[in-house]
Design an enzyme around this catalytic site. Structure first.
Site, short mmCIF file in Angstrom:
data_model
loop_
_atom_site.label_atom_id
_atom_site.label_comp_id
_atom_site.label_asym_id
_atom_site.label_seq_id
_atom_site.Cartn_x
_atom_site.Cartn_y
_atom_site.Cartn_z
N ARG A 33 0.64 -1.19 0.28
CA ARG A 33 -0.38 0.24 0.38
C ARG A 33 0.98 1.15 -0.44
NH1 ARG A 33 -4.12 -0.57 4.75
NH2 ARG A 33 -2.30 -0.88 5.37
N GLY A 34 1.79 1.10 0.42
CA GLY A 34 2.48 2.70 0.51
C GLY A 34 3.75 2.76 -0.23
N ASP A 59 -3.80 -1.68 -2.91
CA ASP A 59 -4.39 -1.83 -0.98
C ASP A 59 -5.64 -3.09 -1.52
OD1 ASP A 59 -6.04 -2.78 0.42
OD2 ASP A 59 -6.56 -0.36 0.94
N ASN A 86 2.41 -12.89 -0.08
CA ASN A 86 2.63 -12.34 1.44
C ASN A 86 1.64 -12.02 2.47
OD1 ASN A 86 5.00 -12.03 3.84
ND2 ASN A 86 4.32 -10.13 2.80
N TYR A 147 -8.34 -15.13 11.65
CA TYR A 147 -7.17 -15.47 11.18
C TYR A 147 -6.54 -17.12 10.67
CZ TYR A 147 -2.13 -14.62 10.25
OH TYR A 147 -0.58 -14.63 10.33
N LYS A 151 -5.66 -18.57 6.82
CA LYS A 151 -4.54 -19.54 6.73
C LYS A 151 -4.85 -21.13 6.63
CE LYS A 151 -1.74 -15.83 7.09
NZ LYS A 151 -1.45 -15.06 5.89
N THR A 182 9.23 -9.96 13.46
CA THR A 182 8.64 -8.91 12.08
C THR A 182 7.77 -7.90 12.41
OG1 THR A 182 6.31 -9.69 11.01
CG2 THR A 182 8.71 -10.57 11.01
#
Length: 253
Positions: A33-34, A59, A86, A147, A151, A182
């Site tokens: 996104r950034g 996005d 990812n 979540y 997965k 991370t």
């Protein structure tokens, strides 16, 4: 040179995939996104490894942005050899306490976007060959909220696709790390150590990516980095779900 497209590339495992693939000589397409963080990473990779690094700001909870990335994957004139799905994020609360729109975005990024991008990649990979890596999680083997469900879907779909498209020389691998150092947890507003997880269960991003790339090269459908998490996954198959889900509430894998 092989071309790799990586989503969620601006930080964490995505950035580590970018570094390790660039070190192996792959040209890169970085998606996140950034745009500022992507451009900075692309410049670093070009300067350090002498590879090409293009940037797509997208996005993946927005269908139009997913289609921009999918269109690049369908480009037969300059085909992508490796797709790394990812992109993802976690939610800080239990399902009933989270905003439902946030849960829907979560589902779109983890499942719908990954499925759409896999479908697009297969249009150029079938027959020619290629690899798809879906970054899943050890959480996919445990019953715990959306979540884990997302997965789990990635793991199951990767297993099927790896067998189905082997005849087309395409491998699909679900990489399933455990707790990894991370920025993932920090983006959920959690300080390091706040999850209550012993230090021995934390992995380094470098090791996760290295083992994931190795297993993908071997054509494995599922990669669980580190012996300790291989044991954890084995135990989830024999322990009661009520027990494993209770342990899972202590942290976010």
């Amino acid at each position: 040179m092989p071309i790799a497209l990586i989503t969620g590339a601006s930080a964490g495992l995505g950035a580590e995939f970018a570094h390790q693939l660039a070190a192996r000589g792959a040209d890169l397409i970085l998606v996140a996104r950034g745009v500022d963080a992507l451009e900075a990473l692309a410049a670093e990779l070009r300067g350090t490894y002498g590879v090409s690094a293009d940037v797509i700001a997208a996005d993946l909870s927005v269908e139009a942005d997913v289609e921009i990335v999918a269109a690049r994957l369908r480009d037969v004139r300059n085909p992508v050899d490796l797709l790394v799905n990812n992109a993802g994020f976690g939610l800080p609360l239990q399902f009933a306490d989270n905003d439902i729109d946030a849960e829907v975005r979560h589902l779109r990024v983890h499942v719908e976007a990954s499925m759409r991008l896999m479908h697009a990649a297969l249009q150029t990979m079938r027959g020619r060959g290629g690899r798809i890596i879906n970054v899943a999680s050890v959480a996919g083997f445990i019953s715990r909220s959306t979540y884990s469900a997302c997965k789990s879907w990635l793991i199951g779909f990767s297993r099927w696709a790896n067998a189905e498209y082997a005849r087309d020389n395409v491998t699909v691998t679900a990489v399933c790390p455990g707790f990894t150092h991370t920025t993932f947890h920090e983006r959920m507003g959690l300080a390091r150590g706040e999850e209550g997880i012993p230090g021995i269960l934390w992995l380094n991003a470098e090791d996760v990516v290295r083992e994931g790339l190795r297993d993908a090269a071997r054509g494995r459908a599922v990669s669980v980095p580190s012996l300790r998490y291989k044991v954890v996954v084995a135990l989830t198959g024999i322990l009661p779900r009520s027990l494993t889900s209770g342990v899972a509430r202590r942290g976010r894998v």
